[in-house]
Design a protein around this motif. Structure first.
Motif, PDB file in Angstrom:
ATOM      1  N   ASN A   1       0.804  -1.215  -0.164  1.00  0.00           N
ATOM      2  CA  ASN A   1       0.040  -0.096  -0.073  1.00  0.00           C
ATOM      3  C   ASN A   1       0.846   1.270   0.035  1.00  0.00           C
ATOM      4  OD1 ASN A   1       0.784  -0.611   2.459  1.00  0.00           O
ATOM      5  ND2 ASN A   1      -1.002   0.213   3.582  1.00  0.00           N
ATOM      6  N   ILE A   2       1.874   1.129   0.697  1.00  0.00           N
ATOM      7  CA  ILE A   2       2.857   2.416   0.807  1.00  0.00           C
ATOM      8  C   ILE A   2       3.571   2.620  -0.590  1.00  0.00           C
ATOM      9  CG2 ILE A   2       4.757   3.267   1.720  1.00  0.00           C
ATOM     10  CD1 ILE A   2       4.026   2.015   4.320  1.00  0.00           C
ATOM     11  N   ALA A   3       3.841   1.512  -1.246  1.00  0.00           N
ATOM     12  CA  ALA A   3       4.603   1.451  -2.566  1.00  0.00           C
ATOM     13  C   ALA A   3       3.573   2.070  -3.683  1.00  0.00           C
ATOM     14  CB  ALA A   3       4.913  -0.035  -2.882  1.00  0.00           C
ATOM     15  N   ILE A   4       2.251   1.612  -3.532  1.00  0.00           N
ATOM     16  CA  ILE A   4       1.288   2.205  -4.490  1.00  0.00           C
ATOM     17  C   ILE A   4       1.014   3.809  -4.460  1.00  0.00           C
ATOM     18  CG2 ILE A   4      -1.180   2.157  -5.032  1.00  0.00           C
ATOM     19  CD1 ILE A   4      -1.172  -0.792  -4.703  1.00  0.00           C
ATOM     20  N   LEU A   5       1.063   4.226  -3.031  1.00  0.00           N
ATOM     21  CA  LEU A   5       1.082   5.869  -2.647  1.00  0.00           C
ATOM     22  C   LEU A   5       1.968   6.510  -3.413  1.00  0.00           C
ATOM     23  CD1 LEU A   5      -0.504   5.751   0.887  1.00  0.00           C
ATOM     24  CD2 LEU A   5      -1.408   6.877  -1.168  1.00  0.00           C
ATOM     25  N   LEU A   6       3.109   5.667  -3.152  1.00  0.00           N
ATOM     26  CA  LEU A   6       4.549   6.518  -3.721  1.00  0.00           C
ATOM     27  C   LEU A   6       4.468   6.535  -5.264  1.00  0.00           C
ATOM     28  CD1 LEU A   6       7.340   4.866  -1.361  1.00  0.00           C
ATOM     29  CD2 LEU A   6       6.510   7.166  -1.238  1.00  0.00           C
ATOM     30  N   VAL A   7       4.009   5.392  -5.733  1.00  0.00           N
ATOM     31  CA  VAL A   7       3.834   5.329  -7.390  1.00  0.00           C
ATOM     32  C   VAL A   7       2.852   6.283  -7.636  1.00  0.00           C
ATOM     33  CG1 VAL A   7       2.927   4.080  -9.173  1.00  0.00           C
ATOM     34  CG2 VAL A   7       4.470   3.132  -7.588  1.00  0.00           C
ATOM     35  N   MET A   8       1.715   6.484  -7.055  1.00  0.00           N
ATOM     36  CA  MET A   8       0.778   7.871  -7.436  1.00  0.00           C
ATOM     37  C   MET A   8       1.393   9.158  -7.206  1.00  0.00           C
ATOM     38  SD  MET A   8      -2.662   5.987  -5.406  1.00  0.00           S
ATOM     39  CE  MET A   8      -3.708   7.502  -6.089  1.00  0.00           C
ATOM     40  N   GLY A   9       2.163   9.234  -6.397  1.00  0.00           N
ATOM     41  CA  GLY A   9       3.020  10.398  -5.794  1.00  0.00           C
ATOM     42  C   GLY A   9       3.775  10.676  -7.231  1.00  0.00           C
ATOM     43  N   VAL A  10       4.611   9.581  -7.627  1.00  0.00           N
ATOM     44  CA  VAL A  10       5.376   9.929  -8.835  1.00  0.00           C
ATOM     45  C   VAL A  10       4.783  10.116  -9.940  1.00  0.00           C
ATOM     46  CG1 VAL A  10       7.129   8.569 -10.308  1.00  0.00           C
ATOM     47  CG2 VAL A  10       7.155   8.038  -7.831  1.00  0.00           C
ATOM     48  N   SER A  11       3.607   9.617 -10.198  1.00  0.00           N
ATOM     49  CA  SER A  11       2.756   9.788 -11.376  1.00  0.00           C
ATOM     50  C   SER A  11       2.341  11.408 -11.323  1.00  0.00           C
ATOM     51  CB  SER A  11       1.469   9.222 -11.250  1.00  0.00           C
ATOM     52  OG  SER A  11       0.380   9.377 -12.312  1.00  0.00           O
ATOM     53  N   LEU A  12       2.061  11.726 -10.313  1.00  0.00           N
ATOM     54  CA  LEU A  12       1.707  13.411 -10.122  1.00  0.00           C
ATOM     55  C   LEU A  12       2.910  14.037 -10.501  1.00  0.00           C
ATOM     56  CD1 LEU A  12      -0.653  13.442  -6.834  1.00  0.00           C
ATOM     57  CD2 LEU A  12      -1.215  13.365  -9.112  1.00  0.00           C
ATOM     58  N   LEU A  13       3.927  13.750 -10.145  1.00  0.00           N
ATOM     59  CA  LEU A  13       5.285  14.509 -10.376  1.00  0.00           C
ATOM     60  C   LEU A  13       5.558  14.608 -11.859  1.00  0.00           C
ATOM     61  CD1 LEU A  13       7.579  13.547  -7.396  1.00  0.00           C
ATOM     62  CD2 LEU A  13       6.427  15.927  -7.738  1.00  0.00           C
ATOM     63  N   LEU A  14       5.391  13.539 -12.460  1.00  0.00           N
ATOM     64  CA  LEU A  14       5.798  13.168 -13.752  1.00  0.00           C
ATOM     65  C   LEU A  14       4.847  13.942 -14.627  1.00  0.00           C
ATOM     66  CD1 LEU A  14       6.311   9.526 -14.212  1.00  0.00           C
ATOM     67  CD2 LEU A  14       7.910  11.109 -14.474  1.00  0.00           C
ATOM     68  N   THR A  15       3.622  14.140 -14.426  1.00  0.00           N
ATOM     69  CA  THR A  15       2.672  14.803 -15.093  1.00  0.00           C
ATOM     70  C   THR A  15       2.379  16.352 -14.609  1.00  0.00           C
ATOM     71  OG1 THR A  15       0.484  13.909 -14.170  1.00  0.00           O
ATOM     72  CG2 THR A  15       1.673  12.632 -15.927  1.00  0.00           C
ATOM     73  N   GLY A  16       2.722  16.499 -13.603  1.00  0.00           N
ATOM     74  CA  GLY A  16       2.327  18.013 -13.038  1.00  0.00           C
ATOM     75  C   GLY A  16       0.716  17.902 -12.686  1.00  0.00           C
ATOM     76  N   ALA A  17       0.153  16.440 -12.405  1.00  0.00           N
ATOM     77  CA  ALA A  17      -1.181  16.609 -12.188  1.00  0.00           C
ATOM     78  C   ALA A  17      -2.048  17.010 -13.090  1.00  0.00           C
ATOM     79  CB  ALA A  17      -1.386  17.271 -10.772  1.00  0.00           C
ATOM     80  N   PHE A  18      -1.428  17.248 -14.494  1.00  0.00           N
ATOM     81  CA  PHE A  18      -2.376  17.772 -15.422  1.00  0.00           C
ATOM     82  C   PHE A  18      -3.756  17.234 -15.712  1.00  0.00           C
ATOM     83  CE2 PHE A  18      -2.710  18.545 -20.120  1.00  0.00           C
ATOM     84  CZ  PHE A  18      -2.422  19.796 -20.137  1.00  0.00           C
ATOM     85  N   HIS A  19      -3.800  15.884 -15.902  1.00  0.00           N
ATOM     86  CA  HIS A  19      -5.237  15.413 -16.110  1.00  0.00           C
ATOM     87  C   HIS A  19      -5.920  15.443 -14.888  1.00  0.00           C
ATOM     88  CE1 HIS A  19      -3.531  14.031 -19.925  1.00  0.00           C
ATOM     89  NE2 HIS A  19      -2.326  13.155 -19.207  1.00  0.00           N
ATOM     90  N   GLU A  20      -5.570  15.357 -13.627  1.00  0.00           N
ATOM     91  CA  GLU A  20      -6.157  15.360 -12.445  1.00  0.00           C
ATOM     92  C   GLU A  20      -6.802  16.767 -12.373  1.00  0.00           C
ATOM     93  OE1 GLU A  20      -3.382  12.031 -11.833  1.00  0.00           O
ATOM     94  OE2 GLU A  20      -3.194  13.915 -12.540  1.00  0.00           O
TER      95      GLU A  20
END
Length: 283
Positions: free
Chosen positions: A83-102
């Motif tokens: 669960n922590i690994a997934i949260l970190l991955v979601m954080g990486v996703s937001l960093l990679l895209t700048g939360a563009f789609h969100e």
């Protein structure tokens, strides 16, 4: 006398092929620079016309992001719980895209949920502030994504890694395909998405979709058929809904389409995993 001519013709053909590949690579770099924070070569050439043509590589950008996120999960999960690994991955996703789609999802929810007149809805979407509709929608979307990824991880790490790559890639193909069939309705000259909202050719749409569906080769025919059907129905209904609400699409709507498509893909894969249909699909 004929040999040098043939060699010259071969050289010209090679040069032309190189220039075409270089032009396509430039289009990919444009798409990558627009949708992510990933550095691109300084030699990249920009123009609004080229940026518009780069829509064919939206799904390829998703494929790159998916592979980076899969690699991130593989690294994190070696040291921390799932669960922590997934949260970190979601954080990486937001960093990679700048939360563009969100950001697009939240803005669309605020605009369509917060007004009745089309002009007012479009005006709210342009507002950088987030409202109640946007906040609630974004929270639910992120919680649902986390929950679905955890469920996939419980089945098998390979299932999760493939799901991430597929969802990032295919969801962008669905979102990008809306450009080909809907008018762009945001008339702001300062809209950051306006250069992407031009007409989409059939060849560009074909490339977009072919790249988008490529990760499906790792899944069974039942999974493929179900995913294609669900996403087809979603795209059709979402298009009709947007036409009724604002008369077309905006960049925010494309971001929302990507996020919703991604969640539908994860939800479908979790449903199949719970029925043990995915057993044996991934080696």
């Amino acid at each position: 006398m004929t040999k040098p001519i043939k060699e010259m013709s071969t050289g010209q053909l090679t040069q032309q092929l190189f220039e075409k590949l270089k032009a396509q690579l430039n289009l990919f770099y444009l798409a990558l620079s627009f949708f992510t924070r990933i550095p691109v070569p300084k030699t990249m050439f920009y123009s609004e016309a080229l940026l518009s043509r780069s829509n064919q590589y939206f799904s390829l950008v998703g494929l790159v992001i998916g592979l980076l996120l899969a690699l991130s999960y593989a690294s994190f999960s070696a040291f921390v719980p799932i669960n922590i690994a997934i949260l970190l991955v979601m954080g990486v996703s937001l960093l990679l895209t700048g939360a563009f789609h969100e950001d697009g999802l939240a803005d669309m929810a605020d605009g369509i949920g917060g007004a009745f007149a089309i002009e007012k809805r479009l005006s709210i979407m342009k507002d950088s502030r987030i409202g109640t509709y946007g906040a609630v929608t974004l929270i639910i979307a992120l919680l649902l994504k986390f929950t679905l990824l955890v469920e996939l991880a419980k089945q098998d790490s390979n299932h999760l890694l493939l799901a991430i790559v597929l969802a990032e890639c295919l969801s962008r193909a669905i979102a990008g395909s809306l450009i080909s069939s809907m008018p762009y309705v945001c008339d702001s000259e300062h809209s950051k998405s306006k250069p992407l909202a031009q007409a989409q050719s059939s060849s560009e749409l074909s490339i977009l979709l072919l790249i988008g569906i490529s990760p499906l080769i790792f899944y069974s025919s039942e999974v493929i058929l179900c995913l294609v059907l669900i996403l087809f129905v979603f795209r059709r209904l979402f298009k009709q809904w947007l036409l009724a609400k604002i008369g077309g699409f905006t960049g925010d709507c494309l971001g929302a389409a990507q996020q919703i498509s991604q969640l539908l893909i994860y939800l479908t894969l979790v449903s199949f995993a719970n029925k043990d249909i995915l057993s044996g699909v991934v080696g």
